[in-house]
Motif scaffolding. Structure first.
Motif, PDB file in Angstrom:
ATOM      1  N   LYS A   1      -5.132   6.356  -5.176  1.00  0.00           N
ATOM      2  CA  LYS A   1      -4.711   5.689  -5.670  1.00  0.00           C
ATOM      3  C   LYS A   1      -4.823   4.501  -5.559  1.00  0.00           C
ATOM      4  O   LYS A   1      -3.776   3.985  -5.190  1.00  0.00           O
ATOM      5  CB  LYS A   1      -4.318   6.071  -7.524  1.00  0.00           C
ATOM      6  CG  LYS A   1      -5.491   7.090  -8.171  1.00  0.00           C
ATOM      7  CD  LYS A   1      -6.105   6.672  -8.831  1.00  0.00           C
ATOM      8  CE  LYS A   1      -6.654   7.626  -9.516  1.00  0.00           C
ATOM      9  NZ  LYS A   1      -7.869   7.148 -10.308  1.00  0.00           N
ATOM     10  N   VAL A   2      -5.609   3.199  -6.580  1.00  0.00           N
ATOM     11  CA  VAL A   2      -5.571   1.987  -5.935  1.00  0.00           C
ATOM     12  C   VAL A   2      -5.192   1.181  -7.075  1.00  0.00           C
ATOM     13  O   VAL A   2      -7.000   1.240  -8.285  1.00  0.00           O
ATOM     14  CB  VAL A   2      -6.393   0.990  -4.896  1.00  0.00           C
ATOM     15  CG1 VAL A   2      -5.817  -0.354  -4.824  1.00  0.00           C
ATOM     16  CG2 VAL A   2      -5.906   1.363  -3.591  1.00  0.00           C
TER      17      VAL A   2
ATOM     18  N   THR B   1      -1.238   0.465  -4.334  1.00  0.00           N
ATOM     19  CA  THR B   1      -1.322   2.070  -3.851  1.00  0.00           C
ATOM     20  C   THR B   1      -0.326   2.657  -4.398  1.00  0.00           C
ATOM     21  O   THR B   1       0.863   2.470  -3.900  1.00  0.00           O
ATOM     22  CB  THR B   1      -1.934   1.371  -2.308  1.00  0.00           C
ATOM     23  OG1 THR B   1      -2.772   0.668  -1.709  1.00  0.00           O
ATOM     24  CG2 THR B   1      -2.057   2.920  -2.116  1.00  0.00           C
ATOM     25  N   PHE B   2      -0.489   4.515  -4.461  1.00  0.00           N
ATOM     26  CA  PHE B   2      -0.911   5.261  -4.697  1.00  0.00           C
ATOM     27  C   PHE B   2      -0.674   6.628  -4.146  1.00  0.00           C
ATOM     28  O   PHE B   2      -2.134   6.251  -4.939  1.00  0.00           O
ATOM     29  CB  PHE B   2      -0.304   5.218  -6.662  1.00  0.00           C
ATOM     30  CG  PHE B   2       0.238   3.768  -7.477  1.00  0.00           C
ATOM     31  CD1 PHE B   2       2.432   4.595  -7.578  1.00  0.00           C
ATOM     32  CD2 PHE B   2      -0.004   3.489  -7.644  1.00  0.00           C
ATOM     33  CE1 PHE B   2       2.895   3.738  -8.190  1.00  0.00           C
ATOM     34  CE2 PHE B   2       0.573   2.557  -8.409  1.00  0.00           C
ATOM     35  CZ  PHE B   2       1.737   2.923  -8.766  1.00  0.00           C
TER      36      PHE B   2
ATOM     37  N   GLY C   1       4.695   8.635  -5.832  1.00  0.00           N
ATOM     38  CA  GLY C   1       5.139   7.170  -5.608  1.00  0.00           C
ATOM     39  C   GLY C   1       4.400   6.316  -4.564  1.00  0.00           C
ATOM     40  O   GLY C   1       3.230   7.031  -3.902  1.00  0.00           O
ATOM     41  N   ASN C   2       4.772   4.855  -4.567  1.00  0.00           N
ATOM     42  CA  ASN C   2       3.500   4.079  -3.956  1.00  0.00           C
ATOM     43  C   ASN C   2       3.578   3.951  -2.172  1.00  0.00           C
ATOM     44  O   ASN C   2       3.432   3.294  -1.531  1.00  0.00           O
ATOM     45  CB  ASN C   2       3.431   3.084  -4.307  1.00  0.00           C
ATOM     46  CG  ASN C   2       5.223   2.473  -3.929  1.00  0.00           C
ATOM     47  OD1 ASN C   2       6.002   3.339  -3.579  1.00  0.00           O
ATOM     48  ND2 ASN C   2       5.793   0.870  -4.497  1.00  0.00           N
ATOM     49  N   ARG C   3       4.967   4.751  -1.937  1.00  0.00           N
ATOM     50  CA  ARG C   3       5.276   5.054  -0.094  1.00  0.00           C
ATOM     51  C   ARG C   3       5.172   6.120  -0.385  1.00  0.00           C
ATOM     52  O   ARG C   3       6.312   6.921   0.096  1.00  0.00           O
ATOM     53  CB  ARG C   3       6.210   4.707  -0.078  1.00  0.00           C
ATOM     54  CG  ARG C   3       6.520   3.020   0.336  1.00  0.00           C
ATOM     55  CD  ARG C   3       7.441   1.854   0.297  1.00  0.00           C
ATOM     56  NE  ARG C   3       7.427   0.857   0.074  1.00  0.00           N
ATOM     57  CZ  ARG C   3       6.996  -0.605   0.812  1.00  0.00           C
ATOM     58  NH1 ARG C   3       6.696  -0.209   1.648  1.00  0.00           N
ATOM     59  NH2 ARG C   3       6.723  -1.466  -0.197  1.00  0.00           N
TER      60      ARG C   3
ATOM     61  N   PHE D   1      -6.188  -4.819 -15.838  1.00  0.00           N
ATOM     62  CA  PHE D   1      -5.984  -3.791 -14.945  1.00  0.00           C
ATOM     63  C   PHE D   1      -7.130  -2.596 -15.120  1.00  0.00           C
ATOM     64  O   PHE D   1      -8.077  -2.439 -15.575  1.00  0.00           O
ATOM     65  CB  PHE D   1      -4.980  -3.187 -15.536  1.00  0.00           C
ATOM     66  CG  PHE D   1      -3.398  -3.292 -16.205  1.00  0.00           C
ATOM     67  CD1 PHE D   1      -2.482  -3.154 -15.265  1.00  0.00           C
ATOM     68  CD2 PHE D   1      -3.703  -3.707 -17.201  1.00  0.00           C
ATOM     69  CE1 PHE D   1      -0.708  -4.256 -15.446  1.00  0.00           C
ATOM     70  CE2 PHE D   1      -2.464  -4.597 -17.573  1.00  0.00           C
ATOM     71  CZ  PHE D   1      -1.509  -4.221 -16.749  1.00  0.00           C
ATOM     72  N   SER D   2      -7.292  -2.754 -13.388  1.00  0.00           N
ATOM     73  CA  SER D   2      -8.032  -1.062 -13.295  1.00  0.00           C
ATOM     74  C   SER D   2      -7.527  -0.684 -11.989  1.00  0.00           C
ATOM     75  O   SER D   2      -6.902  -0.970 -11.733  1.00  0.00           O
ATOM     76  CB  SER D   2      -9.525  -2.423 -12.938  1.00  0.00           C
ATOM     77  OG  SER D   2      -9.149  -3.460 -11.767  1.00  0.00           O
ATOM     78  N   ASP D   3      -8.350   1.021 -11.731  1.00  0.00           N
ATOM     79  CA  ASP D   3      -7.429   1.618 -10.508  1.00  0.00           C
ATOM     80  C   ASP D   3      -9.441   2.639 -10.381  1.00  0.00           C
ATOM     81  O   ASP D   3     -10.286   2.332 -10.554  1.00  0.00           O
ATOM     82  CB  ASP D   3      -6.313   2.087 -11.273  1.00  0.00           C
ATOM     83  CG  ASP D   3      -6.601   3.415 -12.079  1.00  0.00           C
ATOM     84  OD1 ASP D   3      -7.967   3.644 -12.873  1.00  0.00           O
ATOM     85  OD2 ASP D   3      -6.079   4.481 -12.660  1.00  0.00           O
ATOM     86  N   SER D   4      -8.903   2.630  -9.303  1.00  0.00           N
ATOM     87  CA  SER D   4      -9.831   3.323  -8.497  1.00  0.00           C
ATOM     88  C   SER D   4      -9.351   4.438  -7.739  1.00  0.00           C
ATOM     89  O   SER D   4      -8.401   4.533  -6.570  1.00  0.00           O
ATOM     90  CB  SER D   4     -10.351   2.076  -7.597  1.00  0.00           C
ATOM     91  OG  SER D   4     -12.209   2.967  -6.544  1.00  0.00           O
TER      92      SER D   4
END
Length: 516
Positions: A163-164, A142-143, A152-154, A181-184
């Motif tokens: 974004k995931v 997760t971003f 950053g992811n945190r 790879f996929s993102d949503s």
């Protein structure tokens, strides 16, 4: 409107506490239930909205990865990737596991201006692929993002978008390992939550208002008949025994009102009969006491009156008074359960014959015709003393209400289990499973049909004008009923106005033999 919710009582510490009535309790419980349901709806629809949304989007990415994994290494992979990306509005990249570099992708679908995987450096893609392989073949990352790109992811503070990324390593149909790879994009739901919260506030206010109004109407409808019955019950407690409980409302309250009306009528009847019993017993007690006192004074004050006849009168009245008191005590003991039957086997025919022999003085001095006949010598299991008392009381009743005919007939007949009389020829065996029925008949005025069910009551007398019994005390039928019920015996009466009455009871037969 009267709520009955300000009734204050003291608890153990002496402090007053409010006891709510049924209407107040219904309103409180119904309102509390609505509040709990609204809280549950708010928690599920608003508080957990973002969590449900993120879980749904995550399931979408996993579904995409599973579907593309099935098509990896086939000519249909590209077509399927475009189809799924268009349906779910996501971005897709597929590489061969050993060839992740710029321009070497097997499939590339970009459906979002904020697509992340198409803008990640080569090293980052390889790092994700390696981590997915080490994680069993799949990885979710997760971003947080804003208009300037990845934060950053945190993230340390709230951001506009999230974004995931889903990374899956799978073996294709051609035997080559592929990395999918996929993102949503997670669309911010702050505005949606705000709108839903505002709508929910108005909805909750309206629902609570309607709930309170509905609860009040419901409580009034439920409690109205109960409040009415409560007021009538207070009158009943003060001695107003009229059946004044209104039959209204729902089924249970209607049945309760009918039951209370019946109870009120029975209490009124019992109270009336109790008053009559007190008056009758007082009369029965006063008469022998007056005669004993009068004859004793005559014998004391008048010379020559100390005769055997006067003494016998005093003895007779004393015996009658003793019998009345004994009958009252017997009835009280039987009804309280302190006197229980002692079961023994005895000859019922012999016992009935002995009872009839006691009434020889009535035949000799008062002209009574008294007969006894039996089909056989019958032995039963019962309390002999109690059954003897039943016979005496039934004969006394026949004597008292036999009228001018002065006729009393006692019979002992045998019946089978179906109630049919048994015909027996001398010298032949008796059938099995017989019942012995004793019937005491008189030829008096009889009993009206509406009074037959009442004559066994200890407070009831058929004749309205109380008169002293010729023999016995007038409580005999009540004692008969109690004794026979203790034995579980069947009993009853058949009567016709102007023709007399037949009182009967029956027992199962232990053994039977020819009458000697």
């Amino acid at each position: 409107m009267k709520w009955s919710c300000r009734d204050k009582k003291k608890n153990g510490n002496g402090k007053k506490r409010i006891v709510f009535g049924i209407k107040g309790r219904i309103v409180i419980y119904f309102t509390a239930f609505v509040l709990m349901m609204l809280t549950l709806i708010w928690f599920l629809q608003i508080a957990l909205l973002d969590s449900f949304y993120r879980n749904a989007k995550t399931r979408e990415l996993r579904t995409v990865a599973e579907v593309l994994s099935e098509y990896a290494g086939t000519p249909d992979l590209r077509e399927k990737a475009f189809e799924i990306a268009g349906n779910y509005k996501i971005c897709v990249l597929v590489y061969e596991a050993g060839n992740i570099s710029a321009g070497s992708e097997t499939v590339s679908v970009e459906c979002s201006p904020l697509c992340l995987i198409h803008h990640l450096p080569e090293d980052a893609l390889k790092d994700y692929a390696q981590r997915a392989a080490e994680n069993g073949g799949s990885l979710l990352e997760t971003f947080g993002m804003d208009s300037s790109g990845i934060r950053g992811n945190r993230p340390e503070k709230p951001v506009n978008h999230k974004k995931v990324i889903s990374v899956t390593v799978t073996r294709g149909k051609d035997g080559v390992d592929y990395v999918i790879f996929s993102d949503s994009e997670f669309t911010p739901l702050h505005s949606v939550e705000t709108l839903l919260s505002m709508q929910f506030s108005w909805l909750a206010a309206g629902v609570i208002l309607l709930a309170v109004i509905s609860a009040v109407l419901f409580a009034v409808n439920i409690s109205k008949p109960l409040i009415s019955m409560n007021e009538s019950a207070k009158k009943l407690a003060k001695g107003d025994y009229r059946p004044n409980f209104r039959v209204e409302g729902y089924r249970e309250t209607r049945e309760l009102a009918e039951t209370l009306n019946y109870a009120a009528a029975e209490i009124s009847r019992a109270d009336t009969l109790r008053s009559e019993l007190v008056a009758n017993v007082s009369h029965d007690l006063r008469t022998p006491l007056t005669m004993i006192s009068g004859y004793a004074e005559v014998m004391r004050d008048i010379p020559g009156e100390n005769t055997p006849e006067n003494i016998q009168t005093i003895i007779d009245e004393t015996a009658h008074l003793t019998a009345l008191v004994n009958d009252m005590l017997d009835l009280s003991k039987i009804e309280s359960g302190s006197r229980k039957p002692v079961m023994t086997e005895f000859d019922l025919t012999e016992a009935a014959s002995e009872v009839m022999a006691r009434y020889a003085h009535l035949r000799e001095h008062d002209g009574y015709r008294m007969t006894f006949s039996a089909d056989a010598d019958v032995r039963i299991l019962a309390d002999r003393m109690m059954i003897t008392q039943v016979l005496c009381n039934l004969v006394n009743n026949a004597v008292n209400y036999g009228g001018e005919a002065r006729s009393v007939d006692v019979t002992l007949r045998l019946f089978d289990n179906d109630g049919r009389p048994v015909s027996h020829l001398p010298g032949t065996p008796f059938p099995d499973k017989l019942k012995a029925r004793i019937t005491v008949s008189d030829k008096g005025d009889g009993i009206a049909p509406e009074n037959i069910s009442k004559i066994w009551d200890r407070y009831y007398k058929v004749d309205i004008q109380h008169r002293r019994a010729a023999v016995g005390t007038g409580l005999g039928l009540s004692i008969v009923r109690e004794i026979l019920q203790l034995h579980g015996a069947e009993f009853g009466v058949e009567s016709t106005l102007g023709r007399g009455s037949d009182f009967w009871f029956e027992f199962g037969v232990l053994s039977v033999s020819e009458k000697t």
